[in-house]
Write an enzyme that holds these catalytic residues in place. Structure first.
Site, PDB file in Angstrom:
ATOM      1  N   ARG A   1      19.480 -14.009 -26.092  1.00  0.00           N
ATOM      2  CA  ARG A   1      19.782 -13.740 -27.050  1.00  0.00           C
ATOM      3  C   ARG A   1      17.847 -13.074 -27.956  1.00  0.00           C
ATOM      4  O   ARG A   1      17.617 -13.699 -28.005  1.00  0.00           O
ATOM      5  CB  ARG A   1      20.576 -14.187 -28.182  1.00  0.00           C
ATOM      6  CG  ARG A   1      20.874 -13.414 -29.876  1.00  0.00           C
ATOM      7  CD  ARG A   1      21.089 -14.288 -30.373  1.00  0.00           C
ATOM      8  NE  ARG A   1      22.961 -13.542 -30.687  1.00  0.00           N
ATOM      9  CZ  ARG A   1      23.532 -13.365 -31.001  1.00  0.00           C
ATOM     10  NH1 ARG A   1      23.651 -14.292 -32.748  1.00  0.00           N
ATOM     11  NH2 ARG A   1      25.426 -13.385 -30.965  1.00  0.00           N
TER      12      ARG A   1
ATOM     13  N   HIS B   1      26.655  -6.065 -26.529  1.00  0.00           N
ATOM     14  CA  HIS B   1      27.243  -7.156 -27.176  1.00  0.00           C
ATOM     15  C   HIS B   1      27.694  -7.813 -26.198  1.00  0.00           C
ATOM     16  O   HIS B   1      29.252  -7.439 -26.304  1.00  0.00           O
ATOM     17  CB  HIS B   1      27.115  -7.378 -28.344  1.00  0.00           C
ATOM     18  CG  HIS B   1      27.578  -9.036 -28.696  1.00  0.00           C
ATOM     19  ND1 HIS B   1      27.391 -10.165 -27.620  1.00  0.00           N
ATOM     20  CD2 HIS B   1      28.013  -9.528 -29.934  1.00  0.00           C
ATOM     21  CE1 HIS B   1      27.089 -11.071 -28.620  1.00  0.00           C
ATOM     22  NE2 HIS B   1      27.583 -11.044 -30.020  1.00  0.00           N
TER      23      HIS B   1
ATOM     24  N   GLN C   1      30.746 -10.398 -26.120  1.00  0.00           N
ATOM     25  CA  GLN C   1      31.425 -10.005 -27.421  1.00  0.00           C
ATOM     26  C   GLN C   1      32.657  -9.309 -27.122  1.00  0.00           C
ATOM     27  O   GLN C   1      33.849  -9.628 -27.588  1.00  0.00           O
ATOM     28  CB  GLN C   1      30.655  -9.604 -28.821  1.00  0.00           C
ATOM     29  CG  GLN C   1      31.549  -9.462 -29.530  1.00  0.00           C
ATOM     30  CD  GLN C   1      31.743 -10.674 -30.570  1.00  0.00           C
ATOM     31  OE1 GLN C   1      30.935 -11.079 -31.372  1.00  0.00           O
ATOM     32  NE2 GLN C   1      33.744 -11.118 -30.680  1.00  0.00           N
TER      33      GLN C   1
ATOM     34  N   ASP D   1      32.148  -3.914 -38.062  1.00  0.00           N
ATOM     35  CA  ASP D   1      31.036  -5.351 -37.805  1.00  0.00           C
ATOM     36  C   ASP D   1      29.674  -5.141 -38.888  1.00  0.00           C
ATOM     37  O   ASP D   1      29.725  -4.067 -39.499  1.00  0.00           O
ATOM     38  CB  ASP D   1      30.763  -4.735 -36.639  1.00  0.00           C
ATOM     39  CG  ASP D   1      29.257  -5.600 -36.388  1.00  0.00           C
ATOM     40  OD1 ASP D   1      28.682  -6.994 -36.876  1.00  0.00           O
ATOM     41  OD2 ASP D   1      28.446  -5.259 -35.497  1.00  0.00           O
TER      42      ASP D   1
ATOM     43  N   CYS E   1      33.580  -9.091 -35.233  1.00  0.00           N
ATOM     44  CA  CYS E   1      32.805 -10.152 -34.272  1.00  0.00           C
ATOM     45  C   CYS E   1      32.033 -11.091 -34.725  1.00  0.00           C
ATOM     46  O   CYS E   1      32.397 -12.190 -34.501  1.00  0.00           O
ATOM     47  CB  CYS E   1      31.451  -8.791 -33.350  1.00  0.00           C
ATOM     48  SG  CYS E   1      30.623  -8.257 -34.687  1.00  0.00           S
TER      49      CYS E   1
ATOM     50  N   ARG F   1      35.762 -16.282 -27.878  1.00  0.00           N
ATOM     51  CA  ARG F   1      34.166 -16.362 -26.830  1.00  0.00           C
ATOM     52  C   ARG F   1      34.086 -16.848 -26.384  1.00  0.00           C
ATOM     53  O   ARG F   1      33.685 -17.397 -25.337  1.00  0.00           O
ATOM     54  CB  ARG F   1      33.514 -16.468 -28.182  1.00  0.00           C
ATOM     55  CG  ARG F   1      32.989 -15.181 -29.099  1.00  0.00           C
ATOM     56  CD  ARG F   1      32.358 -13.901 -28.702  1.00  0.00           C
ATOM     57  NE  ARG F   1      30.994 -14.534 -28.246  1.00  0.00           N
ATOM     58  CZ  ARG F   1      30.151 -13.779 -28.954  1.00  0.00           C
ATOM     59  NH1 ARG F   1      30.148 -13.861 -30.093  1.00  0.00           N
ATOM     60  NH2 ARG F   1      28.763 -14.556 -28.266  1.00  0.00           N
TER      61      ARG F   1
HETATM   62  N1   CP Z   1      29.593 -12.886 -32.868  1.00  0.00           N
HETATM   63  C1   CP Z   1      28.572 -13.642 -33.259  1.00  0.00           C
HETATM   64  O1   CP Z   1      28.036 -13.192 -31.878  1.00  0.00           O
HETATM   65  O2   CP Z   1      28.067 -14.224 -33.755  1.00  0.00           O
HETATM   66  P1   CP Z   1      27.029 -15.359 -33.473  1.00  0.00           P
HETATM   67  O3   CP Z   1      26.105 -14.304 -33.787  1.00  0.00           O
HETATM   68  O4   CP Z   1      27.589 -16.517 -34.724  1.00  0.00           O
HETATM   69  O5   CP Z   1      26.691 -15.619 -32.261  1.00  0.00           O
HETATM   70  N1  NVA Z   2      25.670  -5.954 -34.638  1.00  0.00           N
HETATM   71  C1  NVA Z   2      25.644  -7.602 -35.415  1.00  0.00           C
HETATM   72  C2  NVA Z   2      26.640  -8.542 -34.241  1.00  0.00           C
HETATM   73  C3  NVA Z   2      26.345  -9.276 -35.276  1.00  0.00           C
HETATM   74  C4  NVA Z   2      27.006 -11.193 -34.345  1.00  0.00           C
HETATM   75  C5  NVA Z   2      23.707  -8.114 -35.322  1.00  0.00           C
HETATM   76  O1  NVA Z   2      23.559  -6.855 -34.738  1.00  0.00           O
HETATM   77  O2  NVA Z   2      23.616  -8.425 -36.513  1.00  0.00           O
END
Ligand code: CP
Ligand code: NVA
Length: 312
Positions: A109, A136, A139, A231, A271, A299
């Site tokens: 990530r 993502h 997700q 989101d 999400c 997930r």
């Molecule tokens: N939806 C998601 O990716 O959550 P986190 O940021 O908690 O991993």
């Molecule tokens: N769009 C958000 C998604 C978090 C899971 C971010 O990138 O912070």
């Protein structure tokens, strides 16, 4: 039990995988979920290790990957980028080469998609994108799994995404398009999904019978929608833009009043994490039409399927 044709593959963006390959993940995820619920252990990753590199925070991604590989008999290693030499300037290439000598897969990530692509280019093991500023894809697997669970199909299901057309929107749009759903993104001007990604989604929809729409009109998007999806308005790394984003995105909040404009059996997805009072209200997300909690659970099952397919 585990199909072998995806072994060794990286999962960097939804668009890299065919509809059949995505469906293979979803079908296995359903099976693993049912087996897990009936107490059956599937230890197909016994002795395997997944490295999990994080340069951004996470609750769901970290816990679902770590728990998921453990349930499959393997081990997850949490690697904060600040604790790796990567944080002190070791290259992505050298990191990829070295980690490939120890691990069986890497989940990462981070901010730039190019870092994830670079890691995959130089790694000899599968790389899984656990979120970038652009995408993502994990997700999206849980999202379409949840929609299919609720409606029994994806073909023809109408998904309306409200808010910022960035990473989560991008991956969901392409997944819906590949799998025959009808997708519309309602965003303010300046927050539209990227043209290139819309192009991929439209090409996929042409092949699947799905649809991809873009609008600035919230009400038009939610009319007849089966799924309302949102989101956060300020994604990780965008905190300096928060004031502007709150102003621009305000009309796209999903609250009780907006929910009443949609069809009575529409579900609400997110999400997570949610910022209550911004993109959604707490009443809606904990209300009877919310599917976000199943979505968060999925997930785990979707990623177990993904890991089993690319690593086992
Ligand atoms: N939806 C998601 O990716 O959550 P986190 O940021 O908690 O991993
Ligand atoms: N769009 C958000 C998604 C978090 C899971 C971010 O990138 O912070």
């Amino acid at each position: 039990m585990i199909p072998v044709h995806l072994k060794g593959r990286s999962y960097l963006r939804v668009n890299d995988w065919s509809p059949e390959e995505l469906t293979t993940v979803l079908d296995l995820a359903d099976r693993l979920k049912a087996r897990h619920r009936s107490g059956v252990a599937d230890r197909v990753l016994e002795g395997r290790t997944l490295g999990m590199i994080f340069t951004k925070p996470s609750t769901r991604t970290r816990v679902s990957f770590e728990t998921g590989i453990w349930q499959l008999g393997g081990t997850g290693l949490y690697l904060s980028a600040n604790d790796l030499q990567l944080g002190r300037g070791e290259t992505i290439r050298d990191t990829a080469v070295v980690l490939s000598r120890y691990l069986d897969g890497i989940m990462i990530r981070t901010f730039d998609q190019s870092d994830v692509d670079g890691l995959a280019e130089h790694a000899e093991i599968p790389v899984i994108n656990g979120l970038t500023d652009s995408f993502h894809p994990c997700q999206a697997l849980a999202d379409v799994m949840t929609v299919r669970e609720r409606f029994g199909r994806l073909e023809g299901v109408r998904v309306a995404y409200l808010g910022d057309g960035n990473n989560v929107c991008h991956s969901l749009m392409v997944a819906c398009a590949k799998l025959g759903a009808s997708f519309v993104a309602a965003t303010p001007e300046g927050y539209e999904p990227e043209d290139e990604v819309v192009g991929w989604a439209r090409a996929a929809a042409d092949a699947s019978g799905g649809e991809v729409g873009l609008t600035h009109d919230r009400d038009e998007a939610i009319r007849n929608a089966n799924v309302l999806y949102t989101d956060v308005w300020t994604s990780m790394g965008q905190d300096e833009e928060r004031e502007r984003r709150l102003r621009d995105l305000e009309p796209y909040r999903i609250d009780d009043r907006v929910l009443r404009l949609a069809s009575g059996n529409a579900i609400v997805m997110h999400c997570l994490p949610a910022h209550y009072g911004e993109e959604v209200t707490e009443a809606v997300l904990h209300g009877s039409q919310a599917a976000a909690w199943d979505q968060a659970e999925n997930r785990l099952h979707a990623q177990k399927a993904l890991m089993a397919l690319v690593i086992a």
